[in-house]
Structures are given as C-alpha cells and as structure tokens.
Design a protein around this motif. Structure first.
Motif, PDB file in Angstrom:
ATOM      1  N   ILE A  71      34.432 -29.751  -6.074  1.00  7.71           N
ATOM      2  CA  ILE A  71      35.601 -28.923  -5.434  1.00  7.71           C
ATOM      3  C   ILE A  71      34.108 -28.180  -3.322  1.00  7.71           C
ATOM      4  CG2 ILE A  71      35.915 -26.414  -5.072  1.00  7.71           C
ATOM      5  CD1 ILE A  71      38.192 -28.086  -5.593  1.00  7.71           C
ATOM      6  N   LEU A  72      32.597 -27.818  -4.754  1.00  5.62           N
ATOM      7  CA  LEU A  72      31.786 -27.840  -3.194  1.00  5.62           C
ATOM      8  C   LEU A  72      31.957 -28.853  -1.597  1.00  5.62           C
ATOM      9  CD1 LEU A  72      29.724 -26.267  -2.268  1.00  5.62           C
ATOM     10  CD2 LEU A  72      28.046 -26.182  -3.977  1.00  5.62           C
ATOM     11  N   LEU A  78      35.400 -30.099   4.747  1.00  2.00           N
ATOM     12  CA  LEU A  78      36.354 -29.614   5.185  1.00  2.00           C
ATOM     13  C   LEU A  78      35.897 -28.976   6.465  1.00  2.00           C
ATOM     14  CD1 LEU A  78      39.635 -28.335   5.180  1.00  2.00           C
ATOM     15  CD2 LEU A  78      38.774 -26.937   4.023  1.00  2.00           C
ATOM     16  N   ILE A  79      34.601 -27.930   5.588  1.00  2.00           N
ATOM     17  CA  ILE A  79      33.427 -27.818   7.085  1.00  2.00           C
ATOM     18  C   ILE A  79      33.567 -28.101   8.548  1.00  2.00           C
ATOM     19  CG2 ILE A  79      31.249 -26.161   7.148  1.00  2.00           C
ATOM     20  CD1 ILE A  79      31.252 -24.952   4.556  1.00  2.00           C
ATOM     21  N   ALA A  80      32.420 -29.591   7.692  1.00  2.00           N
ATOM     22  CA  ALA A  80      31.923 -30.857   8.824  1.00  2.00           C
ATOM     23  C   ALA A  80      34.216 -30.822   9.439  1.00  2.00           C
ATOM     24  CB  ALA A  80      31.617 -31.630   8.170  1.00  2.00           C
ATOM     25  N   ARG A  81      34.996 -30.921   8.907  1.00  2.00           N
ATOM     26  CA  ARG A  81      36.212 -31.195   9.771  1.00  2.00           C
ATOM     27  C   ARG A  81      36.444 -30.699  10.576  1.00  2.00           C
ATOM     28  NH1 ARG A  81      40.352 -34.824   9.157  1.00  2.00           N
ATOM     29  NH2 ARG A  81      42.734 -33.781   9.590  1.00  2.00           N
ATOM     30  N   GLN A 108      25.658 -29.357   9.884  1.00  2.00           N
ATOM     31  CA  GLN A 108      24.160 -28.980   9.083  1.00  2.00           C
ATOM     32  C   GLN A 108      24.720 -28.341   7.372  1.00  2.00           C
ATOM     33  OE1 GLN A 108      21.054 -29.016   9.340  1.00  2.00           O
ATOM     34  NE2 GLN A 108      21.643 -30.587  11.240  1.00  2.00           N
ATOM     35  N   ALA A 109      26.440 -27.365   8.218  1.00  2.00           N
ATOM     36  CA  ALA A 109      26.324 -26.923   6.269  1.00  2.00           C
ATOM     37  C   ALA A 109      27.199 -27.787   5.438  1.00  2.00           C
ATOM     38  CB  ALA A 109      28.214 -26.363   7.226  1.00  2.00           C
ATOM     39  N   GLN A 110      27.701 -29.070   6.299  1.00  2.00           N
ATOM     40  CA  GLN A 110      27.491 -30.232   5.269  1.00  2.00           C
ATOM     41  C   GLN A 110      27.159 -31.364   4.605  1.00  2.00           C
ATOM     42  OE1 GLN A 110      29.510 -33.787   7.022  1.00  2.00           O
ATOM     43  NE2 GLN A 110      30.632 -34.869   4.870  1.00  2.00           N
ATOM     44  N   PHE A 111      26.002 -31.139   5.323  1.00  2.00           N
ATOM     45  CA  PHE A 111      24.928 -31.648   4.587  1.00  2.00           C
ATOM     46  C   PHE A 111      23.900 -30.665   3.432  1.00  2.00           C
ATOM     47  CE2 PHE A 111      19.651 -31.807   4.631  1.00  2.00           C
ATOM     48  CZ  PHE A 111      19.517 -33.461   4.835  1.00  2.00           C
ATOM     49  N   HIS A 112      23.927 -30.291   3.728  1.00  2.00           N
ATOM     50  CA  HIS A 112      22.696 -28.740   2.849  1.00  2.00           C
ATOM     51  C   HIS A 112      23.772 -28.051   1.647  1.00  2.00           C
ATOM     52  CE1 HIS A 112      19.690 -27.696   5.383  1.00  2.00           C
ATOM     53  NE2 HIS A 112      20.082 -27.592   6.380  1.00  2.00           N
ATOM     54  N   LEU A 113      25.551 -28.675   1.934  1.00  2.00           N
ATOM     55  CA  LEU A 113      26.224 -27.525   0.657  1.00  2.00           C
ATOM     56  C   LEU A 113      26.704 -29.451  -0.641  1.00  2.00           C
ATOM     57  CD1 LEU A 113      29.109 -25.878   2.502  1.00  2.00           C
ATOM     58  CD2 LEU A 113      27.261 -25.573   1.338  1.00  2.00           C
ATOM     59  N   THR A 114      26.352 -30.342   0.205  1.00  2.00           N
ATOM     60  CA  THR A 114      25.804 -31.761  -0.625  1.00  2.00           C
ATOM     61  C   THR A 114      25.046 -32.047  -0.792  1.00  2.00           C
ATOM     62  OG1 THR A 114      25.959 -33.470   1.646  1.00  2.00           O
ATOM     63  CG2 THR A 114      27.961 -32.493   0.947  1.00  2.00           C
ATOM     64  N   ASP A 115      23.808 -31.514  -0.789  1.00  2.00           N
ATOM     65  CA  ASP A 115      22.156 -31.811  -1.493  1.00  2.00           C
ATOM     66  C   ASP A 115      22.785 -31.566  -3.243  1.00  2.00           C
ATOM     67  OD1 ASP A 115      20.024 -31.234  -2.258  1.00  2.00           O
ATOM     68  OD2 ASP A 115      18.861 -31.085   0.036  1.00  2.00           O
ATOM     69  N   ASP A 116      22.045 -32.783  -3.234  1.00  2.00           N
ATOM     70  CA  ASP A 116      22.027 -32.608  -4.802  1.00  2.00           C
ATOM     71  C   ASP A 116      21.262 -31.503  -5.619  1.00  2.00           C
ATOM     72  OD1 ASP A 116      22.807 -35.133  -5.375  1.00  2.00           O
ATOM     73  OD2 ASP A 116      20.687 -36.441  -4.955  1.00  2.00           O
TER      74      ASP A 116
END
Length: 132
Positions: A71-72, A78-81, A108-116
């Motif tokens: 979900i994260l 979704l934020i990037a979209r 940037q939000a997408q990049f950071h929220l998808t960081d392992d």
C-alpha cells in the motif's frame, strides 16, 4: 504445561483503537470519498481479529513487501500521479512553474516513499511474525 498469556483480551478480541490512531482517522474524514474508504479500511484492519499468518501478510502488504507490492508503494505512485499535470488535468490551469514544482515534489515523494529502507522495518516485523 500450558501457560496463559495474560496480555490477551477475553475471547482474544481486538482492543479499541488507541487515541492517536482514532484521532488521525477522524481528522481525515470528509476530504474525499476515496480517503474515507481508506480510513474505513484502516479501521477494519486495526479492529479485525487476525491470526498470525494473516497479521504477517497484512503488515507485508501495507508497507513491507520486498518487491514493492504494498500500500505504501501504491500511495507513492498515487502522489506522483496526482501531482503531475500530464496525469491530473486539474493542474493544467496552474502556471507552468507551479505545475513543474508540484510534479518535482510528487516525484520526490514517490522516490522516498518507495525507498527500500523505508519499508525495512515493516518487512522485518512481518518476518519476525513468520519466524524468519
């Protein structure tokens, strides 16, 4: 000899929401029907009775999947979209510099929220339940 774990409630029922989570869910009310559905899903997940296998799976699918199926990660996309005028026509009425700034921050939000690393603790909690 069998011992009783005294932290369990009668009938092993879920405890009521703690004040922080209940207040947060209340403050999110009414923004959009999609947010309300998410609020209700979170409430259901928090209050429902889960066995250990389901608990482990839910934690992994919330934020701890090793392949980004959680979900994260979906929220990050979704934020990037929503912050990109190419995929959210409502932003096309903004001046171009604001469109690009919004898109940049969404990316940037997408990049950071998808960081392992951000998913690591949920992954480890899930693994600990599974005995790994």
């Amino acid at each position: 000899m069998t011992t009783t774990n005294l932290v369990h409630t009668a009938g092993n029922q879920a405890l009521p929401l703690d004040d922080d989570l209940a207040d947060l869910l209340d403050r999110l009310a009414g923004v959009h029907p999609g947010i309300d559905l998410m609020r209700e899903g979170i409430r259901l997940l928090a209050l429902d009775h889960h066995d250990t296998d389901q608990t482990q799976t839910v934690i992994a699918f919330l934020a701890g999947s090793s392949d980004g199926t959680d979900i994260l990660t979906a929220l990050a996309h979704l934020i990037a979209r929503l912050s990109n005028a190419d995929t959210n026509p409502s932003l096309r009425t903004l001046p171009l510099d604001r469109q690009k700034t919004a898109q940049h921050h969404g990316e940037q939000a997408q990049f950071h929220l998808t960081d392992d690393w951000l998913h690591q603790h949920a992954s480890e909690a899930s693994a600990a339940i599974d005995g790994v």
